[in-house]
Design a protein around this motif. Sequence first.
Motif, PDB file in Angstrom:
ATOM      1  N   TRP A 418       0.814  -1.222   0.000  1.00 17.15           N
ATOM      2  CA  TRP A 418       0.000   0.000   0.000  1.00 17.15           C
ATOM      3  C   TRP A 418       0.847   1.271   0.000  1.00 17.15           C
ATOM      4  O   TRP A 418       0.502   2.232  -0.690  1.00 17.15           O
ATOM      5  N   PRO A 419       1.976   1.357   0.714  1.00 16.97           N
ATOM      6  CA  PRO A 419       2.870   2.504   0.492  1.00 16.97           C
ATOM      7  C   PRO A 419       3.373   2.580  -0.950  1.00 16.97           C
ATOM      8  O   PRO A 419       3.551   3.681  -1.492  1.00 16.97           O
ATOM      9  N   MET A 465      -2.849  -3.471  -6.782  1.00 16.91           N
ATOM     10  CA  MET A 465      -4.151  -3.474  -6.110  1.00 16.91           C
ATOM     11  C   MET A 465      -4.931  -4.747  -6.425  1.00 16.91           C
ATOM     12  O   MET A 465      -5.546  -5.358  -5.541  1.00 16.91           O
ATOM     13  N   VAL A 466      -4.909  -5.166  -7.693  1.00 16.08           N
ATOM     14  CA  VAL A 466      -5.600  -6.398  -8.070  1.00 16.08           C
ATOM     15  C   VAL A 466      -4.963  -7.595  -7.366  1.00 16.08           C
ATOM     16  O   VAL A 466      -5.647  -8.503  -6.871  1.00 16.08           O
ATOM     17  N   LYS A 467      -3.628  -7.608  -7.279  1.00 14.10           N
ATOM     18  CA  LYS A 467      -2.931  -8.700  -6.601  1.00 14.10           C
ATOM     19  C   LYS A 467      -3.264  -8.717  -5.116  1.00 14.10           C
ATOM     20  O   LYS A 467      -3.422  -9.790  -4.506  1.00 14.10           O
ATOM     21  N   ALA A 468      -3.404  -7.539  -4.502  1.00 16.78           N
ATOM     22  CA  ALA A 468      -3.761  -7.463  -3.086  1.00 16.78           C
ATOM     23  C   ALA A 468      -5.170  -8.009  -2.847  1.00 16.78           C
ATOM     24  O   ALA A 468      -5.420  -8.723  -1.874  1.00 16.78           O
ATOM     25  N   PRO A 474      -8.668 -15.192  -2.105  1.00 10.14           N
ATOM     26  CA  PRO A 474      -8.102 -16.062  -3.138  1.00 10.14           C
ATOM     27  C   PRO A 474      -9.085 -17.053  -3.736  1.00 10.14           C
ATOM     28  O   PRO A 474      -8.889 -17.512  -4.859  1.00 10.14           O
ATOM     29  N   THR A 475     -10.135 -17.402  -3.025  1.00 11.73           N
ATOM     30  CA  THR A 475     -11.033 -18.461  -3.515  1.00 11.73           C
ATOM     31  C   THR A 475     -12.427 -17.956  -3.846  1.00 11.73           C
ATOM     32  O   THR A 475     -13.303 -18.755  -4.150  1.00 11.73           O
ATOM     33  N   PRO A 491       1.778  -8.113 -11.758  1.00 12.19           N
ATOM     34  CA  PRO A 491       1.666  -6.646 -11.873  1.00 12.19           C
ATOM     35  C   PRO A 491       2.515  -6.054 -12.983  1.00 12.19           C
ATOM     36  O   PRO A 491       2.174  -5.012 -13.543  1.00 12.19           O
ATOM     37  N   GLY A 492       3.633  -6.734 -13.322  1.00 14.01           N
ATOM     38  CA  GLY A 492       4.476  -6.206 -14.388  1.00 14.01           C
ATOM     39  C   GLY A 492       3.767  -6.122 -15.715  1.00 14.01           C
ATOM     40  O   GLY A 492       4.003  -5.195 -16.515  1.00 14.01           O
TER      41      GLY A 492
END
Length: 788
Positions: A418-419, A465-468, A474-475, A491-492
């Motif tokens: 988040w930072p 953000m999507v990964k977080a 997750p399910t 994210p890359g």
Amino acid sequence: MSRERTSQHHGMRSPKDEDFDRLKRYEDFTTIDWIQDSIIERNRRLRAARKQSIPHRGPRGEVTLSWLWSRLQNVAHAGQSWFVVTLVGIGIGLNAAIISIVTEWLSDIKMGYCSDGWWLNQQFCCWEIEGGDEDTCDAWHQWSEAMLARWIIYVLFAAFFSFIAAHLVRSLAKYAAGSGISEIKCIIGGFIMKGFLGFWTFFIKSVTLPLVIASGLSVGKEGPSVHFACCIGNLIAGMFKRFSRSQVKMREILTASSAAGVAVAFGSPIGGVLFSIEEMSSVFSIKTMWRSFFCALVATVTLSAMNPYRSGKLVLFQVTYDRDWHFFEIIFFVILGIFGGLYGAFVIKFNLKVAEFRRQYLGKHAIAEAVTLAVITAMIGWFNHFMRIDMTESMEILFRECDGASDYDHLCQTAYQWPMVNSLFLATVARTALVIISYGCKVPAGIFVPSMAIGATFGRMVGIMVKAINRAYPTSGIFSVCPPDAPCITPGTYALLGAAAALSGIMRLTVTVVVIMFELTGALTYILPTMIVLLVTKAVGDFLGTTGIADEMIRFNGFPFLEKDDHAYNVSVARVMQTNLKTLSATGLTVRDLETILASTDVKGFPIISADGSRTLLGFIDRTELRYVLEKAQHVQDVRPNTPVSFLSEPEEHEDVDFSGITAGPAVGVDDELSLEIMESTATEDVLKLWPWVNQAPLTVSPQLPLEIVMQMFKRMGPRVILVEEHGVLAGLVTVKDVLRFTMTEHDDRHSPWNEHRFDGVVDEAWVWGNDAVDRVWSWCRWRLGRS
């Protein structure tokens, strides 16, 4: 010709008068008459074919030296174009490699120096250390241990680099400023701008471009790389007579050079060819495409052989992906596409506002402006990790997968996600504002990489953000399709797609960006997501009614260039044509009369009309050709000021004059080899016959023809003027500048599905709000200083 008509508009100022004034500034520049140039080239080819048909063998067919020499000449002539293209490609590749090496060193010298050798940048200094981390590299020394001192040195270097660059540009080569893509589009389209592709422009732009990039200004080198590539093409091709005397062939070399410029900028030879097709040239032949491809290939191979980064990469931000994407991610890809369209539309509009302000208030303060922008950028960028480093290096970091091999500033660590989102968001907003105010300042400045860097920071932010969200749930929902034992979100790839969206939004390119991104990644699996993102970006841009920034700068600067897109004006050519013309009578004039007319007018050509007063159109003669013939005739033959001239020709005169085996065409043009030969047989003391130089079959239209058809004729055939006749009688003429003047001052129909005035209103309101905010902050600062 056009100036006489423009005086009619001076009585009343209209909202379009600024556009009119911009166009009027370029009345002294000339455009190429592609039809006339093609005629001259045709005559040369016919003469060359005639020479080749002359037998050089002996009386018994034996091989002679003259026959061998003629065969060698044929081979040399056939291979000359490819030889020139090869030289141009090698020159572009070498220059790009040198600029890349110097730019890297100058960018790192702001941070510190290498004790093993002052000429080494941080990457080469810390070559044996994974990632070249300055904290673990003993050979790389920062300028100071104190943070404040390092910040001051960083800012001072930025100010020094920008000052040197701006001073050199202003003192030695004013055309080296800016991107150059808008001007090159016009030059390839037939607009002549002397000095823009000269040696000093090339030299100063090549020297100052690394300084500008190293200063930290929010500008890129990819746009200027097209400019210096075309300079190299113009300089090398100009050494060969075949290209220096033919505008058509020279434009083919310039088109190929522009493709090579993009190829070395992105390491994308096919993308460079598509860029020259989609953006630079409105008429593109198969022969030009092959030469563009070959030139881009040679330039890319040369750059690869130089290997400026010693990593095998042609550009720093080349990347490979091993992971696949999931269909539910299309939702987030669409968000990136919307961002790209909005970014392009708002940045273009705001940048035009800044350009107007710069033209009005900062025209005499170019050096101070560049230094101020560099200082502001350095002061702000130092405190953001993604703005402190070079933009290409930041994209290399943002494009990476989180595979544990390298982790820049905790970018891949979940505890700092988040930072990191906050830092990426601030970098996106700050870089966007800096691009708006920096692009267009009087230093070499491109907008490709800054836009890609902005899209990369935004895309990486969305990806994190999507990964977080995926890690938190997750399910559930859309993430249930993800395998539990492998990373689901990369994210890359979001950074890569965001960079593509921003580049497409600012330049309004689609196919070119898809291919460039494919060549950068080498991943076939990400072609479909890239296409989806760019189609959304294009849809948003079309909805808002914006064009690419290169086309907008052409309109802003008033260059005589017709857009590729077709528009409906619902008027005839009679509404646009000039009627108060300077004409020449077919008979009854003397050499003195013609010299007087040439001295008292500045028109580019003269219609030839009958001498009986009926104004029957007989042809058209170019001003340059008329002056050329008059000057040459006085030296070749005893032509005096009172010698009568005649523009008429009789059928038997065509048989008497030897055209070196060439059938009499519309006009022979300014061609020393043929003109002097004809002049000797047509110039006498009794009369100077000018009919060989008269275009006896000029391009003519009816006054009732729709303006849209005339615009298509200009774009596809490239005449300098089109004559308007009605039943054989001259009614007027129309030029490209007349068409542009009409579209700028009287009728501009660029509409979008969403009312464009609403979008302009939003931009104007935001601009006024921003100015008010700046005024309030400035007033508050003055009040606080006054109290203290």
